[in-house]
Write a protein that holds these residues in place. Structure first.
Motif, PDB file in Angstrom:
ATOM      1  N   ALA A  32       2.977   5.856   4.963  1.00 49.01           N
ATOM      2  CA  ALA A  32       1.665   6.001   5.611  1.00 49.01           C
ATOM      3  C   ALA A  32       1.328   7.477   5.820  1.00 49.01           C
ATOM      4  O   ALA A  32       0.189   7.910   5.578  1.00 49.01           O
ATOM      5  CB  ALA A  32       1.651   5.248   6.941  1.00 49.01           C
ATOM      6  N   GLU A  33       2.310   8.272   6.262  1.00 53.63           N
ATOM      7  CA  GLU A  33       2.083   9.710   6.453  1.00 53.63           C
ATOM      8  C   GLU A  33       1.788  10.393   5.119  1.00 53.63           C
ATOM      9  O   GLU A  33       0.920  11.272   5.041  1.00 53.63           O
ATOM     10  CB  GLU A  33       3.292  10.355   7.129  1.00 53.63           C
ATOM     11  CG  GLU A  33       3.469   9.931   8.564  1.00 53.63           C
ATOM     12  CD  GLU A  33       4.754  10.437   9.209  1.00 53.63           C
ATOM     13  OE1 GLU A  33       4.908  10.224  10.418  1.00 53.63           O
ATOM     14  OE2 GLU A  33       5.604  11.035   8.514  1.00 53.63           O
ATOM     15  N   ASP A  35       0.463   9.011   2.396  1.00 53.94           N
ATOM     16  CA  ASP A  35      -0.871   8.616   1.935  1.00 53.94           C
ATOM     17  C   ASP A  35      -1.948   9.421   2.657  1.00 53.94           C
ATOM     18  O   ASP A  35      -2.900   9.895   2.032  1.00 53.94           O
ATOM     19  CB  ASP A  35      -1.098   7.119   2.159  1.00 53.94           C
ATOM     20  CG  ASP A  35      -0.234   6.241   1.256  1.00 53.94           C
ATOM     21  OD1 ASP A  35       0.333   6.753   0.263  1.00 53.94           O
ATOM     22  OD2 ASP A  35      -0.118   5.032   1.556  1.00 53.94           O
ATOM     23  N   SER A  36      -1.794   9.569   3.960  1.00 53.72           N
ATOM     24  CA  SER A  36      -2.763  10.338   4.746  1.00 53.72           C
ATOM     25  C   SER A  36      -2.754  11.811   4.327  1.00 53.72           C
ATOM     26  O   SER A  36      -3.805  12.423   4.133  1.00 53.72           O
ATOM     27  CB  SER A  36      -2.443  10.205   6.234  1.00 53.72           C
ATOM     28  OG  SER A  36      -3.282  11.033   7.002  1.00 53.72           O
TER      29      SER A  36
END
Length: 168
Positions: A32-33, A35-36
């Motif tokens: 998630a980190e 992708d962000s």
């Protein structure tokens, strides 16, 4: 004395109850980190290329942290935002009008740090290729802003042949 003992016991109990991430949780968090961070770094790469193509070394240098290190090919390492700006200005003055395009191939993030790897291409305003290669960058997020900390790139062009051997 009793209050200190109770406070110390409360701190120890809280620490004992703290959970650590499982490998699966770590992987999901980092994905998630990443992708962000990738979305933000791709936007920064597009702006960086626009600034390069427009000859705006000051705008490019503003994307680097104050303690940045840039390791350009065939040059000494450059440190600090001001040094990066001077190096970029000198580089662009040797190739006026050159266009830059960047492609972010991957981003891996963990907390406030990210590593990006990609490909670059330089061309004339008419689109004739000048050079191309690969790069790797380390980014740091501070106050919600990603900044370049370490930047290294190289050309994919073959090295020129060595000079002929001197006869004695």
């Amino acid at each position: 004395m009793r209050a200190r003992t109770l406070a110390a016991m409360a701190v120890l109990a809280t620490a004992a109850c703290a959970r650590t991430e499982t490998p699966e949780q770590t992987q999901a968090r980092m994905q998630a980190e990443s992708d962000s961070a990738r979305a933000a770094i791709e936007q920064m790469a597009a702006r960086f290329a626009e600034h390069f193509s427009a000859g705006r070394a000051d705008s490019m240098a503003a994307m680097y942290s104050e303690d940045a290190h840039v390791m350009p090919p065939n040059m000494a390492e450059v440190s600090g935002r001001a040094g990066v700006q001077q190096m970029l200005q000198a580089f662009m003055s040797q190739m006026p009008g050159t266009r830059l395009s960047l492609h972010v191939a991957s981003v891996t993030a963990n907390g406030p740090m990210a590593v990006a790897r990609g490909h670059w291409r330089m061309s004339t305003p008419e689109g004739t290729p000048v050079d191309s290669g690969v790069y790797m960058e380390r980014w740091r997020r501070s106050d919600g802003q990603w900044m370049l900390v370490d930047d290294i790139w190289n050309s994919s062009a073959p090295l020129p042949p060595p000079p002929p051997a001197r006869r004695r």
